[in-house]
Design a protein around this motif. Sequence first.
Motif, PDB file in Angstrom:
ATOM      1  N   SER A 137       3.264  31.594  -6.101  1.00  0.00           N
ATOM      2  CA  SER A 137       3.279  32.268  -4.803  1.00  0.00           C
ATOM      3  C   SER A 137       2.207  31.715  -3.874  1.00  0.00           C
ATOM      4  O   SER A 137       2.403  31.670  -2.647  1.00  0.00           O
ATOM      5  CB  SER A 137       3.084  33.774  -4.991  1.00  0.00           C
ATOM      6  OG  SER A 137       1.820  34.061  -5.575  1.00  0.00           O
ATOM      7  N   SER A 138       1.085  31.270  -4.424  1.00  0.00           N
ATOM      8  CA  SER A 138      -0.003  30.762  -3.581  1.00  0.00           C
ATOM      9  C   SER A 138       0.423  29.510  -2.825  1.00  0.00           C
ATOM     10  O   SER A 138       0.034  29.313  -1.665  1.00  0.00           O
ATOM     11  CB  SER A 138      -1.239  30.462  -4.438  1.00  0.00           C
ATOM     12  OG  SER A 138      -0.940  29.524  -5.460  1.00  0.00           O
ATOM     13  N   ARG A 139       1.220  28.659  -3.481  1.00  0.00           N
ATOM     14  CA  ARG A 139       1.712  27.451  -2.809  1.00  0.00           C
ATOM     15  C   ARG A 139       2.610  27.823  -1.640  1.00  0.00           C
ATOM     16  O   ARG A 139       2.497  27.265  -0.540  1.00  0.00           O
ATOM     17  CB  ARG A 139       2.484  26.587  -3.811  1.00  0.00           C
ATOM     18  CG  ARG A 139       3.023  25.274  -3.260  1.00  0.00           C
ATOM     19  CD  ARG A 139       1.912  24.313  -2.897  1.00  0.00           C
ATOM     20  NE  ARG A 139       2.435  22.951  -2.724  1.00  0.00           N
ATOM     21  CZ  ARG A 139       1.698  21.933  -2.310  1.00  0.00           C
ATOM     22  NH1 ARG A 139       0.406  22.116  -2.038  1.00  0.00           N
ATOM     23  NH2 ARG A 139       2.214  20.726  -2.172  1.00  0.00           N
ATOM     24  N   PHE A 140       3.502  28.763  -1.861  1.00  0.00           N
ATOM     25  CA  PHE A 140       4.396  29.230  -0.805  1.00  0.00           C
ATOM     26  C   PHE A 140       3.614  29.823   0.361  1.00  0.00           C
ATOM     27  O   PHE A 140       3.885  29.523   1.531  1.00  0.00           O
ATOM     28  CB  PHE A 140       5.363  30.268  -1.374  1.00  0.00           C
ATOM     29  CG  PHE A 140       6.209  30.957  -0.335  1.00  0.00           C
ATOM     30  CD1 PHE A 140       7.236  30.293   0.303  1.00  0.00           C
ATOM     31  CD2 PHE A 140       5.960  32.289   0.000  1.00  0.00           C
ATOM     32  CE1 PHE A 140       8.011  30.937   1.269  1.00  0.00           C
ATOM     33  CE2 PHE A 140       6.726  32.942   0.946  1.00  0.00           C
ATOM     34  CZ  PHE A 140       7.756  32.259   1.584  1.00  0.00           C
ATOM     35  N   GLU A 141       2.627  30.642   0.088  1.00  0.00           N
ATOM     36  CA  GLU A 141       1.850  31.288   1.151  1.00  0.00           C
ATOM     37  C   GLU A 141       1.057  30.270   1.956  1.00  0.00           C
ATOM     38  O   GLU A 141       0.912  30.402   3.173  1.00  0.00           O
ATOM     39  CB  GLU A 141       0.918  32.346   0.549  1.00  0.00           C
ATOM     40  CG  GLU A 141       1.647  33.542  -0.043  1.00  0.00           C
ATOM     41  CD  GLU A 141       2.467  34.325   0.969  1.00  0.00           C
ATOM     42  OE1 GLU A 141       2.128  34.258   2.181  1.00  0.00           O
ATOM     43  OE2 GLU A 141       3.444  34.982   0.567  1.00  0.00           O
ATOM     44  N   ASP A 142       0.536  29.234   1.295  1.00  0.00           N
ATOM     45  CA  ASP A 142      -0.199  28.183   2.017  1.00  0.00           C
ATOM     46  C   ASP A 142       0.721  27.445   2.986  1.00  0.00           C
ATOM     47  O   ASP A 142       0.348  27.171   4.132  1.00  0.00           O
ATOM     48  CB  ASP A 142      -0.806  27.186   1.026  1.00  0.00           C
ATOM     49  CG  ASP A 142      -1.969  27.767   0.238  1.00  0.00           C
ATOM     50  OD1 ASP A 142      -2.493  28.811   0.655  1.00  0.00           O
ATOM     51  OD2 ASP A 142      -2.333  27.178  -0.803  1.00  0.00           O
ATOM     52  N   LYS A 170       3.565  28.575   4.240  1.00  0.00           N
ATOM     53  CA  LYS A 170       3.976  29.524   5.277  1.00  0.00           C
ATOM     54  C   LYS A 170       2.927  29.621   6.378  1.00  0.00           C
ATOM     55  O   LYS A 170       3.266  29.637   7.573  1.00  0.00           O
ATOM     56  CB  LYS A 170       4.219  30.901   4.645  1.00  0.00           C
ATOM     57  CG  LYS A 170       4.658  31.968   5.635  1.00  0.00           C
ATOM     58  CD  LYS A 170       4.924  33.292   4.917  1.00  0.00           C
ATOM     59  CE  LYS A 170       5.328  34.372   5.906  1.00  0.00           C
ATOM     60  NZ  LYS A 170       5.592  35.673   5.219  1.00  0.00           N
ATOM     61  N   LYS A 171       1.667  29.648   6.006  1.00  0.00           N
ATOM     62  CA  LYS A 171       0.590  29.757   6.986  1.00  0.00           C
ATOM     63  C   LYS A 171       0.565  28.546   7.917  1.00  0.00           C
ATOM     64  O   LYS A 171       0.465  28.676   9.135  1.00  0.00           O
ATOM     65  CB  LYS A 171      -0.744  29.908   6.261  1.00  0.00           C
ATOM     66  CG  LYS A 171      -1.941  30.078   7.194  1.00  0.00           C
ATOM     67  CD  LYS A 171      -3.216  30.283   6.387  1.00  0.00           C
ATOM     68  CE  LYS A 171      -4.413  30.459   7.319  1.00  0.00           C
ATOM     69  NZ  LYS A 171      -5.674  30.650   6.539  1.00  0.00           N
ATOM     70  N   THR A 177       3.808  28.347  10.168  1.00  0.00           N
ATOM     71  CA  THR A 177       3.787  29.350  11.237  1.00  0.00           C
ATOM     72  C   THR A 177       3.024  28.822  12.444  1.00  0.00           C
ATOM     73  O   THR A 177       3.453  28.983  13.603  1.00  0.00           O
ATOM     74  CB  THR A 177       3.156  30.663  10.737  1.00  0.00           C
ATOM     75  OG1 THR A 177       3.948  31.193   9.665  1.00  0.00           O
ATOM     76  CG2 THR A 177       3.072  31.687  11.857  1.00  0.00           C
ATOM     77  N   TRP A 184       7.627  37.928  -7.315  1.00  0.00           N
ATOM     78  CA  TRP A 184       6.624  38.262  -6.291  1.00  0.00           C
ATOM     79  C   TRP A 184       7.201  38.222  -4.882  1.00  0.00           C
ATOM     80  O   TRP A 184       6.614  38.771  -3.939  1.00  0.00           O
ATOM     81  CB  TRP A 184       5.440  37.297  -6.381  1.00  0.00           C
ATOM     82  CG  TRP A 184       5.835  35.841  -6.498  1.00  0.00           C
ATOM     83  CD1 TRP A 184       5.949  35.123  -7.643  1.00  0.00           C
ATOM     84  CD2 TRP A 184       6.167  34.945  -5.426  1.00  0.00           C
ATOM     85  NE1 TRP A 184       6.334  33.826  -7.367  1.00  0.00           N
ATOM     86  CE2 TRP A 184       6.470  33.692  -6.015  1.00  0.00           C
ATOM     87  CE3 TRP A 184       6.229  35.072  -4.047  1.00  0.00           C
ATOM     88  CZ2 TRP A 184       6.837  32.575  -5.261  1.00  0.00           C
ATOM     89  CZ3 TRP A 184       6.599  33.967  -3.285  1.00  0.00           C
ATOM     90  CH2 TRP A 184       6.896  32.739  -3.890  1.00  0.00           C
ATOM     91  N   TYR A 185       8.354  37.594  -4.719  1.00  0.00           N
ATOM     92  CA  TYR A 185       8.986  37.499  -3.394  1.00  0.00           C
ATOM     93  C   TYR A 185      10.012  38.624  -3.264  1.00  0.00           C
ATOM     94  O   TYR A 185      10.973  38.703  -4.037  1.00  0.00           O
ATOM     95  CB  TYR A 185       9.664  36.142  -3.221  1.00  0.00           C
ATOM     96  CG  TYR A 185      10.419  36.000  -1.922  1.00  0.00           C
ATOM     97  CD1 TYR A 185       9.750  35.781  -0.717  1.00  0.00           C
ATOM     98  CD2 TYR A 185      11.817  36.095  -1.897  1.00  0.00           C
ATOM     99  CE1 TYR A 185      10.447  35.655   0.472  1.00  0.00           C
ATOM    100  CE2 TYR A 185      12.520  35.968  -0.703  1.00  0.00           C
ATOM    101  CZ  TYR A 185      11.832  35.751   0.468  1.00  0.00           C
ATOM    102  OH  TYR A 185      12.523  35.631   1.660  1.00  0.00           O
TER     103      TYR A 185
END
Length: 469
Positions: free
Chosen positions: A187-192, A194-195, A198, A233-234
């Motif tokens: 999930s951390s890779r996805f959130e990075d 996404k940030k 954006t 987690w998603y």
Amino acid sequence: KFCFVSPSPRLRRGTGCPAAAPTMAAAGKPTMTLAVVGPQGSGKTTAVAKICEQLGAFEPEEHAQVQNLASELGRPLSQHGWMLDRLLVERERGTTVVSSIQGFTSEAFSYAALDTPGSEKLATNLLCAASLADVAVLVVSAAQGEWEATVSTGRAKDLALDCFTMGIKNVVVWVTKMDDVTVQYESSRFEDIKKVMTTVLKDVGYKQKDVPFVPIAGLSGDNLTSKSPEMSWYTAHTALEALDAIGPINRPAEKPLRLPVLEVHDVPETGTVVVGRVETGSIRPGIKVIFSPSGLVAEVKSIQKDGANVSEGKGGEIVGVALGGVEVSEIQRGMVLSGSNDPAADAETFLAQVVVLDHPGEIRAGYCPAIAVHTAQVPCEFEELIAKIDRKTGKEAETNPLGAKTGEVITVKMRPRALVCLETFSAYPPLGRFAIRDHGRTIGVGVIKEVSKRPVPKPRRENQYFDES
């Protein structure tokens, strides 16, 4: 009868001309066109093909033949992707060269997905496809090294800018290859990612609130049409649900017919067939239509959408139109088809408001880059710089400026150096916005305020469908 899946001549094996699956004939469902864009190797073709396979959008017999071929040639991972990549060169290189189109349906919508080339060298093909789309699906790879290259080369920003420039207001981001050994569904890779994305989308002008980001795996189909247990987690939408959530697209009010030509084909037993999106108005068998540029007049013999004959092509739909009275050699991409009672015309000059996005020097009168407008790309001269515009107030800040630099907005008189059909943005938005291209990059964008049109020409030869009255 003619069949249509992709807008370009393709390598076809087995069944000849492929048809869309029966599920595409879902009557009454609103249509939405997707431009699927992403860097080369991001996995966009694999993801689109997998979602089509999961939804039963492929013609079963042809799909089985392609699966067998991929297995025989030692390329089992291409068993679905080769339904989109049909050219021999695409299958050999493992990369998309020309844009292809494939339909699929959800419970709410009928989709036409345009799978575009990821290479910077094929930007013209991408821009033509993007000009037809309602929604951009921006695909980026989460794999270690691939994501970093997408950011460091500026490719992610370039693709987002291309979509924004061609007027696509809605965007969805698919983060692919979450199953890669370097990611392992973290999930951390996805959130990075996404940030960062954006920020990229905001920088190019997207103001869409809460852009959907969906972590997916194209090969296994994780999170495409159903939730993946690997990514518990998603909790947001699947890829398909994110598209459905955008809702119906608001089409322009009823206006005269305008259909920019994307491709033209000579189909056995049918004749001349043009493919494009009905931007405004509608088209029906039996009516006379006129092409700009050229003034050629033809009669609509039949119309196909999603592989089936239809009685009418409506606004927003990509259709194949069989024509009588014209030859394939007389029509080319970038022409605009309109009703003979209210024909479109070529532009002599036009007045535009231009935003200079990224130019290494200064734009002056006489500068002649290319403009990409609807499905056309032509050289166009900056004939006269009329005024600089204050970006905060929207008012003129300087008249008759000598030049314009990056970040500045100018009103300019432009003259196409090749025949092209244009309209004002206020009347026909898809035909009234353009990207300015130079050395393979988008250096500016513009909207057309006024157009000085040439007289509509008569056909260059006798045409049985041309009505002198």
